[in-house]
Design an enzyme around this catalytic site. Sequence first.
Site, mmCIF file in Angstrom:
data_model
loop_
_atom_site.group_PDB
_atom_site.id
_atom_site.type_symbol
_atom_site.label_atom_id
_atom_site.label_comp_id
_atom_site.label_asym_id
_atom_site.label_seq_id
_atom_site.Cartn_x
_atom_site.Cartn_y
_atom_site.Cartn_z
ATOM 1 N N ASP A 48 0.829 -1.222 0.000
ATOM 2 C CA ASP A 48 0.000 0.000 0.000
ATOM 3 C C ASP A 48 0.857 1.264 0.000
ATOM 4 O OD1 ASP A 48 -2.163 -1.643 0.149
ATOM 5 O OD2 ASP A 48 -2.508 -1.354 2.290
HETATM 6 P P1 NAP Z 1 0.837 -3.968 3.126
HETATM 7 O O1 NAP Z 1 0.196 -3.029 2.191
HETATM 8 O O2 NAP Z 1 0.005 -4.571 4.192
HETATM 9 O O3 NAP Z 1 1.503 -5.117 2.253
HETATM 10 C C1 NAP Z 1 2.335 -6.054 2.833
HETATM 11 C C2 NAP Z 1 2.740 -7.028 1.747
HETATM 12 O O4 NAP Z 1 3.697 -7.899 2.308
HETATM 13 C C3 NAP Z 1 1.593 -7.885 1.277
HETATM 14 O O5 NAP Z 1 1.091 -7.431 0.043
HETATM 15 C C4 NAP Z 1 2.189 -9.291 1.194
HETATM 16 O O6 NAP Z 1 2.093 -9.767 -0.141
HETATM 17 C C5 NAP Z 1 3.649 -9.083 1.555
HETATM 18 N N1 NAP Z 1 4.157 -10.161 2.382
HETATM 19 C C6 NAP Z 1 3.586 -10.752 3.443
HETATM 20 N N2 NAP Z 1 4.364 -11.719 3.919
HETATM 21 C C7 NAP Z 1 5.477 -11.742 3.134
HETATM 22 C C8 NAP Z 1 6.654 -12.519 3.126
HETATM 23 N N3 NAP Z 1 6.868 -13.499 4.021
HETATM 24 N N4 NAP Z 1 7.583 -12.264 2.177
HETATM 25 C C9 NAP Z 1 7.380 -11.304 1.261
HETATM 26 N N5 NAP Z 1 6.280 -10.538 1.224
HETATM 27 C C10 NAP Z 1 5.340 -10.749 2.160
HETATM 28 O O7 NAP Z 1 2.092 -3.308 3.863
HETATM 29 P P2 NAP Z 1 2.655 -1.837 3.826
HETATM 30 O O8 NAP Z 1 2.991 -1.427 2.430
HETATM 31 O O9 NAP Z 1 3.696 -1.811 4.875
HETATM 32 O O10 NAP Z 1 1.431 -0.928 4.241
HETATM 33 C C11 NAP Z 1 0.937 -0.884 5.570
HETATM 34 C C12 NAP Z 1 -0.568 -0.846 5.549
HETATM 35 O O11 NAP Z 1 -1.049 -0.889 6.900
HETATM 36 C C13 NAP Z 1 -1.115 0.416 4.926
HETATM 37 O O12 NAP Z 1 -2.336 0.159 4.310
HETATM 38 C C14 NAP Z 1 -1.316 1.297 6.140
HETATM 39 O O13 NAP Z 1 -2.262 2.337 5.922
HETATM 40 C C15 NAP Z 1 -1.829 0.276 7.115
HETATM 41 N N6 NAP Z 1 -1.688 0.817 8.448
HETATM 42 C C16 NAP Z 1 -0.476 0.904 9.023
HETATM 43 C C17 NAP Z 1 -0.349 1.530 10.244
HETATM 44 C C18 NAP Z 1 0.964 1.720 10.900
HETATM 45 O O14 NAP Z 1 0.984 2.334 11.967
HETATM 46 N N7 NAP Z 1 2.051 1.242 10.358
HETATM 47 C C19 NAP Z 1 -1.462 2.035 10.868
HETATM 48 C C20 NAP Z 1 -2.704 1.906 10.242
HETATM 49 C C21 NAP Z 1 -2.783 1.279 9.040
HETATM 50 P P3 NAP Z 1 2.036 -11.337 -0.434
HETATM 51 O O15 NAP Z 1 0.932 -11.882 0.384
HETATM 52 O O16 NAP Z 1 1.812 -11.412 -1.905
HETATM 53 O O17 NAP Z 1 3.383 -11.879 -0.041
#
Ligand code: NAP
Length: 466
Positions: free
Chosen positions: A394
């Site tokens: 994301d």
């Molecule tokens: P993400 O959008 O959740 O994507 C994580 C990706 O990691 C997934 O698409 C997954 O794809 C991949 N993944 C999972 N396990 C894996 C593995 N073992 N090896 C390789 N890839 C792996 O993560 P992000 O880009 O960090 O975004 C964070 C999200 O959380 C955002 O939507 C954000 O708004 C939300 N959020 C975060 C917080 C915060 O405080 N950090 C707070 C509120 C909301 P596959 O399944 O294809 O592997």
Amino acid sequence: MPETVVNLLYIVSAMLFVFGLKMLGKADTARKGNLISAIGMLLAIITALVSDNLIHWPWIVVGLAAGSVIGALAARMVAMTSMPEMVALFNGFGGIASLLVGWVEFQRLYTAGALAAAPWNDLVIIGVTVLIGAVTFTGSLIAWAKLSEKMSSRPILYGGQQVVNSLVVVLILAAILFVSTDLLPALTPYTALIILGGLSLVLGVLVVIPIGGGDMPVVISLLNSYSGMAACAAGFVIKNNVLIVSGALVGSSGIILTNIMCKAMNRSLSNVLFSGFGAGGGSKQGAGVTGEAKPVTVEDAYPILEAAQNVLIVPGYGMAVAQAQHAVQELASLLQENGAEVNFGIHPVAGRMPGHMNVLLAEANVPYDQLKEMDNVNPTIEMVDVALVIGANDVVNPAARTDEGSPLYGMPVINVDKARTVIVFKRSLNPGFAGVGNPLFFGENTRMLFGDAKSSIQGLVAEFKS
Ligand code: NAP
């Protein structure tokens, strides 16, 4: 102990809390900040215990021992990826503790026959403590259940939801009125307090169920703020100055953090709380965005990296799942030895909790000066030869910039698609937390290295070493 000395010691504790909090704002001083705050808390606890003649020591020792054992075990055993759930549970404990403080104080007045003579505002504060404590408790339990997948993380929405919630709030306010007055002889203050507690527990559930799992970290930060406010209210109930100050610090820092997270997601707090974001989202392949992805193997990716002079590593939640941080650090060192400039681009909401990536990379001893904030990497991203997207999705989704129809539209992202070459490390084309498709995967300059991020990075490390 004279009251002046007690208050002086409380002021010292409060100062240690404030300095500690300030130091938590920077990665290189965070550890010390944590320690300083902990010393402040120890001082506050000792002062509170020593200054109170009514302390029943055996109970205190039992409580301290049980709390210390549970705290130490939880801190040691809980996986980094489960940290948000643990924080949710701990917020809930804070909430129930404040609720119990309010109730015990009410019980004390009741048993002493002093309820009728108690000032109405003292009783209102007890009511407010029970209200915030109960909402924090059940709200945090639901947040914990959603995050740990003990229940579906989808928002639970139904017709008339806001009306039901508003009705419960009105009944709660009425109950607080009857706790603090005897306007209705048929309803004793004690019965009103029980109704207040019960309805507040229900309210905690009602306000968190319509919120999707993706928004849970924001909600947890908000509940953290509530737990602080509950503690602050409890401080007024038992007239303890340091509890008032520490509760207020937790309450206000929780709100500031909530605000930062909302801004980083380009959402308003009301949108997080009431929109049911993610209700219709799917976890299907690509989630609506199609194209032809170009898979590469470790062997194909190696020469691209070997030739790179400027590499940007963008970690995300997948790096935490794969526990790839040590391998990533090793790869970064090898790239540097090979003559490349290597930086890490850190998105404020990458992962599942604020600072998630910073903590993992610090654990792997990545130097702090290599960690660059999103706003610092985006202006020069065209100069990057290779962007390595490690389990992020994301936070690197260009649709947030280009597709007005995307739920992520407007969220600031790291513009890795503008780098010369992008290599994405993930297991599939599945969307990330928001359930939104990512056109980055089908970009002309993007190569997909499918598989567990740790194994793929270790493969690259092995290539460099051989
Ligand atoms: P993400 O959008 O959740 O994507 C994580 C990706 O990691 C997934 O698409 C997954 O794809 C991949 N993944 C999972 N396990 C894996 C593995 N073992 N090896 C390789 N890839 C792996 O993560 P992000 O880009 O960090 O975004 C964070 C999200 O959380 C955002 O939507 C954000 O708004 C939300 N959020 C975060 C917080 C915060 O405080 N950090 C707070 C509120 C909301 P596959 O399944 O294809 O592997």
